[in-house]
Enzyme design. Structure first.
Site, PDB file in Angstrom:
ATOM      1  N   GLU A 101      64.587  16.202  69.414  1.00  0.00           N
ATOM      2  CA  GLU A 101      63.675  16.732  70.303  1.00  0.00           C
ATOM      3  C   GLU A 101      64.455  18.056  70.870  1.00  0.00           C
ATOM      4  O   GLU A 101      63.829  19.225  71.090  1.00  0.00           O
ATOM      5  CB  GLU A 101      63.565  15.919  71.462  1.00  0.00           C
ATOM      6  CG  GLU A 101      62.628  16.537  72.695  1.00  0.00           C
ATOM      7  CD  GLU A 101      62.399  15.557  73.875  1.00  0.00           C
ATOM      8  OE1 GLU A 101      62.058  15.805  74.852  1.00  0.00           O
ATOM      9  OE2 GLU A 101      62.743  14.352  73.595  1.00  0.00           O
ATOM     10  N   ASP A 102      65.843  17.923  71.278  1.00  0.00           N
ATOM     11  CA  ASP A 102      66.618  19.097  72.160  1.00  0.00           C
ATOM     12  C   ASP A 102      67.182  19.790  71.032  1.00  0.00           C
ATOM     13  O   ASP A 102      68.223  20.672  71.779  1.00  0.00           O
ATOM     14  CB  ASP A 102      67.355  18.407  73.184  1.00  0.00           C
ATOM     15  CG  ASP A 102      66.228  17.593  74.239  1.00  0.00           C
ATOM     16  OD1 ASP A 102      65.153  18.226  74.266  1.00  0.00           O
ATOM     17  OD2 ASP A 102      66.741  16.668  74.774  1.00  0.00           O
TER      18      ASP A 102
END
Length: 751
Positions: A101-102
């Site tokens: 996600e990051d």
């Protein structure tokens, strides 16, 4: 939302209720490996080291709101999971849970480096990026859907997610104030109860207290001060009780580990609110646990305790013979101990104690003979059975908010245990009633329930159930669907979902039936053949996937019957309803023909409001058998029945396609009441209204509503909505009213 919250870092051992402080040193690789090795000597050190380095490089220079390196967050999540003694794959997934996600990491890359098992875990933990939904509640519900579906594939997803939320809650002080309350509310609504339903009581209590501290810091502070003061006053008493318990058991040849613990602030606060009592009135702030070797020793310890100290009536529960749905097992009892102090005791084995604290995480995943954790839990865990049941509601919910509502209902409850007449145990939430019980037995039982017996006595279906009740549900094949009002009575999500689904199905069936009659009527009038097989071939032209979809669309007014005919017979030409001329309206022409004999069987039969068609009667007057009637189709609402003399029909004269030929089809053996309205001009004198009401009652009429308006000093105009069997019945009531001296004039109102 159920996505990971804003992330900040602090040691996982930060005590509840204390301000969060940044870590001075992140855990190193060998520290993490040693933590895992302490409970799993066969740990894959290389895998843990590679995951540590990969996650640290992937997050690079990212920082958290506290200023700490972002990598400190997944590292602390992994540390929490080592306290739960989880397997290597779960620890690695915790280290990597934010990488997809990051960071620039991808699922394919993680699969290649760490294997598809860990890749699937990490992807299951990746929150939804963007959702085109209408509300924050809908987004929260969609994230919960994704989380539960991921857990269904591998329950370790839940354990990482809960550890992720716990660390974020421990570091919530660094989050902006506007986000802090939202995150705490969500934790209290979803994550804490979810941990409890998985049996992870220790984690649940910490999540609740962290949320409580954020949402109501003043109340939290007051409870903590009272607890600290009480602990100081009772320090000697707690030790004395522990010693007496240990000595009594030892003298009877029973070894046990005895320790006292006090309740958590949130638990105390909610009990004070629920029971409307003050802090001083609580008698079970301190509890004691007796941990013994086996189940037989549990009952021996119970006998010893009850022999030495008086028992408080009504405070005994045996969760060993009847475990909770989250696998919790223990004996609970309360006795009068030293100094007339109430002492709450929990008696359990070491294995039960592990499950009571760590719940689903207490199952040892890293043993070779366990196999797949999810498959193992399907066989062994009641908590996982609840999870599968909740996921089943996914397919029964009409929208995300409905699913979220059901899940919250399932998360928040204590249990009541009831029995079927054959002895089957049914576990229900507190305050559940017979409707919930019926749907817990089987959806068909709930849908067809018409009555019940509780412990052999007839009782209403809305009766609240108590522990130990034997419930017999009485059913009837005549009831195809439950009343929609049951939804407001049901407590469980399963019952509410089933009632909503049955109601939607019943309404759709009504529209299907109406649409079929409209179509068949048109075909009969046009003297063309109708057959389902022929319509099936025309479905693509109508953009529908089934015959039922077509009929429901016709019944709702979304498709005209003539369009169905044209789809089946391309040469069909619609018959225009213009034979009544332009100068004289359709309603007027029908009124002229009102003396004609009853219409042909082609007309749609009307039996009343409780029919298999979506039928309602005209506002401001209704219609009764004996009236010449016409049906007006309103898209999405069904048929409204008007008497031919209703002035309101003029509003539909420019829409002849909405008019339906209908006829009464009333069974003499089962009379029904129908709505009518009358207007009475009566003399304004005492007792006039009573005389009017008496006439209606004596002639078996039923008054629904009365409105009165003073027209002059001497006369009042009274409008009465009533129910009658037919036109003859109504006429008799009108005749009797006209005979009364207090009645100057009476007439029927038609819209």
């Amino acid at each position: 939302m159920l996505a990971a919250t804003e992330s900040v870092a602090v040691a996982p051992t930060a005590p509840v209720g204390r301000p969060a402080k940044p870590r001075t040193r992140m855990m190193r690789q060998y520290d993490l490996v040693e933590r895992v090795r302490s409970y799993n000597p066969n740990t894959n050190e290389d895998l843990l080291n590679r995951a540590y380095v990969y996650a640290m490089k992937a997050h690079g220079s990212q920082t958290r709101a506290s200023g700490d390196p972002y990598f400190s967050h997944p590292l602390e999540v992994a540390a929490i999971l080592t306290d739960l003694k989880l397997d290597d794959a779960t620890i690695v997934a915790a280290l990597l849970h934010d990488t997809i996600e990051d960071t620039e990491a991808t699922r394919a890359e993680i699969d290649q480096i760490f294997g598809p098992e860990i890749g699937a875990l990490v992807e299951g933990l990746t929150k939804l990026k963007r959702l085109e939904l209408v509300s924050r509640e809908a987004k929260q519900a969609e994230n919960l859907r994704k989380l539960l579906l991921a857990i269904a594939d591998d329950v370790r997803v839940l354990l990482v997610k809960l550890a992720d939320r716990l660390h974020n809650m421990r570091t919530l002080d660094f989050v902006p104030p506007e986000s802090r309350r939202r995150i705490a509310e969500e934790t209290l609504d979803i994550y804490a109860p979810l941990a409890g339903r998985m049996g992870m009581q220790e984690m649940r209590e910490e999540l609740e207290d962290l949320s409580f501290r954020t949402l109501d810091p003043e109340a939290y502070s007051v409870v903590m001060q009272r607890l600290d003061a009480l602990a100081e006053r009772n320090r000697n008493l707690i030790g004395e009780i522990e010693d007496q318990l240990s000595n009594n058991l030892r003298h009877r040849g029973l070894g046990a580990r005895v320790y006292g613990r006090r309740k958590k602030p949130f638990s105390i606060w909610t009990k004070m609110e629920r029971k409307s009592v003050g802090f001083e009135q609580l008698s079970d702030i301190f509890g004691f646990r007796l941990v013994v070797n086996d189940i037989e020793a549990c009952y021996r310890a119970l006998g010893i305790v009850h022999t030495n100290w008086p028992v408080v009536p009504g405070r005994f529960k045996d969760y060993i013979s009847t475990p909770k749905q989250n696998d919790y097992r223990s004996i609970h009892t309360t006795v009068i101990g030293p100094g007339n102090q109430r002492v709450e005791l929990q008696i359990r084995t070491e294995a039960m104690d592990q499950i009571a604290e760590r719940g689903i995480a207490a199952h040892v995943f890293y043993k070779e003979d366990v196999g797949s954790p999810t498959e193992f839990l399907k066989r062994e865990s009641n908590a996982f059975a609840w999870l599968r049941h909740t996921i089943g509601i996914l397919s029964e919910s009409a929208n995300p908010e409905e699913f979220l509502e059901h899940t919250k209902l399932e998360l928040f409850h204590d249990q009541v245990f009831c029995f079927t007449p054959k002895g089957k145990l049914i576990a229900l939430p507190r305050h559940a009633n017979v409707i919930d019980f019926a749907y817990a037995v089987h959806t068909d039982v709930g849908n067809s329930a018409v009555g019940c017996k509780i412990n052999g006595q007839f009782a209403p279906l809305s009766s609240e159930l108590q522990n130990g009740d034997e419930v017999e549900v009485l059913t009837s094949e005549a009831q195809a669907a439950p009343p929609s009002a049951w939804e407001t009575l049901a407590v469980t999500g399963k019952a509410r979902a089933a009632i909503r689904r049955a109601t939607r199905t019943a309404v759709r069936d009504q529209y299907v039936g109406l649409g079929r009659r409209i179509v068949e009527r048109l075909f009969e009038r046009a003297k063309i053949e109708y057959a389902d097989d022929k319509l099936k071939g025309a479905l693509p032209r109508l953009a529908r996937t089934s015959i039922e979809d077509v009929m429901a669309a016709v019944g709702r007014g979304e498709i005209k019957a003539s369009h169905v005919a044209r789809a089946m017979y391309p040469d069909y030409k619609e018959e225009r309803i213009a034979r009544y001329g332009v100068k004289k309206g359709l309603a007027a022409k029908l009124r002229e023909k009102s003396s004609e004999p009853p219409r042909s069987p082609v007309a749609i039969p009307i039996r009343g409001i409780n029919s298999d068609l979506p039928v309602k009667f005209a506002p401001n007057g209704g219609a009764v058998p004996g009236d010449r009637i016409v049906g007006i189709v309103t898209p999405g609402e069904g048929i409204t029945i008007y008497p031919i003399q209703a002035p309101a029909l003029k509003d539909f004269e420019e829409e002849p396609e909405r008019w339906l030929d209908v006829r009464w089809d009333i069974e003499d053996s089962a009379p029904q009441r129908f709505p009518a309205r009358i207007k009475v001009e009566n003399v304004n004198e005492p007792g006039a209204l009573a005389q009017i009401a008496t006439v209606i009652a004596e002639h078996d009429g039923n008054i629904d509503n009365i409105s009165m308006q003073r027209r002059s000093p001497d006369f009042t105009e009274t409008t009465i909505d009533l129910e009658v069997y037919d036109l003859k019945h109504l006429s008799a009531i009108l005749a009797q009213l006209r005979a009364k001296a207090v009645v100057a004039r009476v007439e029927r109102v038609n819209g």
